[in-house]
Design a protein around this motif. Structure first.
Motif, mmCIF file in Angstrom:
data_model
loop_
_atom_site.group_PDB
_atom_site.id
_atom_site.type_symbol
_atom_site.label_atom_id
_atom_site.label_comp_id
_atom_site.label_asym_id
_atom_site.label_seq_id
_atom_site.Cartn_x
_atom_site.Cartn_y
_atom_site.Cartn_z
ATOM 1 N N THR A 291 7.275 0.548 8.300
ATOM 2 C CA THR A 291 7.012 1.771 7.634
ATOM 3 C C THR A 291 6.930 1.511 5.910
ATOM 4 O O THR A 291 7.418 0.348 5.637
ATOM 5 N N GLU B 29 2.335 3.343 7.850
ATOM 6 C CA GLU B 29 2.778 2.180 8.120
ATOM 7 C C GLU B 29 2.189 1.070 7.066
ATOM 8 O O GLU B 29 1.573 1.311 6.293
ATOM 9 N N THR C 178 10.329 1.284 12.730
ATOM 10 C CA THR C 178 10.987 1.568 11.351
ATOM 11 C C THR C 178 11.019 0.294 10.471
ATOM 12 O O THR C 178 10.332 -0.010 9.506
#
Length: 463
Positions: free
Chosen positions: A212, A219, A252
């Motif tokens: 992220t 992204e 993540t």
């Protein structure tokens, strides 16, 4: 003859207010000395475990985990959120920074010491160099364009626990005495990794780029890329994308990072709860051990001189390594548990644990470079270099040549080579002999195809 004074008359002035004040200050001073002596942390052993801080947003627990067996143990719990966790190979202590505070906490197997670092703002990214410099940054937008460097080496008393300038040509690095107290990344770059780990082989920090973006939306275009960071110049370099073993399914970030003695880089995938071993030469990841618990508030550290997870691809598995100086002789002993396509070993020496220079070579003992049994090696070198120069001269002079002209040419060449060899060796020897601080040694293993891997870095012992 004067009459004796009553005892009460003598006692009163002795215990006057001024005397009580002096006594109080003395007792306070002695008490502070005693208290400080009780909180010096006991170093951890350099063991084959990862350390990881796990936070629930209020409290933080530091765990140790053996990636091979999956065994987990609680090290310590804190009633606050830990921002970064780092391991110092110089002191074998853990260092944590506290979220929202300028405090730096040293942790040992027993004992905790908390200090406040003036002008320091903590971040979620941290790692320590081989010679004891703690580097702290942040992946948070608005704070990810710079980093702080704190001297955590107790031998440098003038700058210990102070912010220093890593870009200075002076070493040890001088303390920063004016704003800004941080150092900017080169070229206005920003960092977006969950953690960094120091690679003693090349003096760079490594991280795996988050999935992220720093803003939390969308992204990052550099997701899954290996990132290297030179803390002396501030240069950030994006490498190739890391693939393999499901690592591209992390959604993540990679909150914990480690390096081990085999030169392998490790990361923890937050939402997958999986540790990965990354080959930094091939950018291929393999799962290291069984899955753990997913967590987005974590950070990692380990002793870089330990092996965190076995790998079948290691060309050489090193065992015990020792190095010592006695009577002007440097001796390095090491053992290998396995050798695959091995050619030879280069012995390397360093004054700071970061920059190494080759001082000798030893060939493999096994025919063909392959062995599954334990082999023992020893390398010794005189630090005055006289014998080496004389040896070269004797060999060259011993060559029988028919031509007088050729003999004179070879003689002049041998004298020149001997002088150069003697001078270089003598300088290196004098440097060793005059050293009052530490020296470090590592073994470079060279494959038949020229590929190099390294042993753990050890300190030279003076006898």
């Amino acid at each position: 003859m004067k009459s004796a004074l009553p005892f009460s008359a003598i006692r009163t002035p002795i215990f006057s207010g001024q005397f009580k004040k002096i006594l109080y200050l003395l007792l306070s001073f002695l008490g502070s000395l005693y208290a400080s002596s009780q909180v010096v942390p006991t170093p951890f052993p350099c063991s084959n475990v990862t350390y990881q801080s796990i936070s629930d947003g209020t409290n933080t627990t530091i765990f140790s985990r053996d990636l091979t067996t999956g065994t987990t143990a609680t090290v310590r719990t804190f009633a606050y959120v830990v921002s970064s966790l780092s391991y110092s190979p110089q002191s074998n202590l853990l260092f944590i920074t506290r979220q929202g505070s300028s405090q730096l906490v040293r942790i040992g197997s027993s004992g905790v010491v908390t200090n406040t670092i003036t002008n320091f703002v903590p971040g979620n990214i941290g790692g320590i160099t081989a010679d004891g410099y703690l580097v702290v940054s942040s992946s948070e937008a608005g704070f990810n364009d710079h980093y702080y460097v704190i001297d955590v080496n107790t031998s440098r008393t003038a700058t210990f626990l102070k912010l220093v300038d890593p870009t200075s040509s002076t070493y040890p690095y001088p303390a920063k005495t004016a704003a800004p107290y941080y150092t900017n990344f080169a070229g206005g770059a920003t960092i977006n990794v969950g953690d960094i780990a120091f690679n003693p082989s090349n003096g760079l920090f490594y991280g795996l780029n988050n999935v992220t973006a720093p803003s939390g939306s969308g992204e990052d275009p550099n997701k899954y890329k290996l990132v290297t960071f030179n803390f002396k110049t501030g240069a950030l370099v994006y490498g190739s994308t890391v693939t393999g073993s499901g690592i591209p399914t992390e959604t993540t970030a990679f909150g914990s990072a480690y390096f081990d003695a085999g030169g392998y880089f490790y990361v923890f995938a937050n939402t997958l709860g999986i540790f990965y071993q990354v080959n930094i030469n091939t950018n291929i990841a393999t799962q290291a051990g069984t899955p753990s618990t997913a967590n987005n508030l974590n950070d990692g550290a380990s002793c870089p001189n330990a092996t965190l997870f076995p790998s079948s691809t290691l060309p050489v598995v090193f065992g015990k390594i020792t190095a010592s100086v006695e009577d002007k002789i440097l001796t390095v002993n090491w053992e290998t548990m396995q050798e695959i396509n091995n050619s030879h070993y280069d012995i390397e020496l360093s004054e700071d644990g970061v920059h190494f220079a080759k001082i000798g070579t030893t060939p493999t003992k096994t025919p063909g470079g392959n062995a599954s049994e334990t082999l023992n090696y020893s390398f010794s070198r005189s630090i005055n270099g006289v014998a080496g120069g004389a040896g070269i001269l004797a060999v060259l002079l011993g060559t029988v040549l028919a031509s007088r002209r050729r003999m004179m040419a070879i003689l002049m060449m041998s004298i020149g080579c001997t002088a150069m060899f003697y001078s270089c060796t003598k300088n290196a020897g004098e440097s060793l002999a005059a050293l009052n601080g530490k020296y470090w040694v590592r073994i470079a293993q060279i494959d038949k195809d020229g590929t190099t891997s390294y042993s753990k870095t050890i300190t030279v012992v003076k006898k």
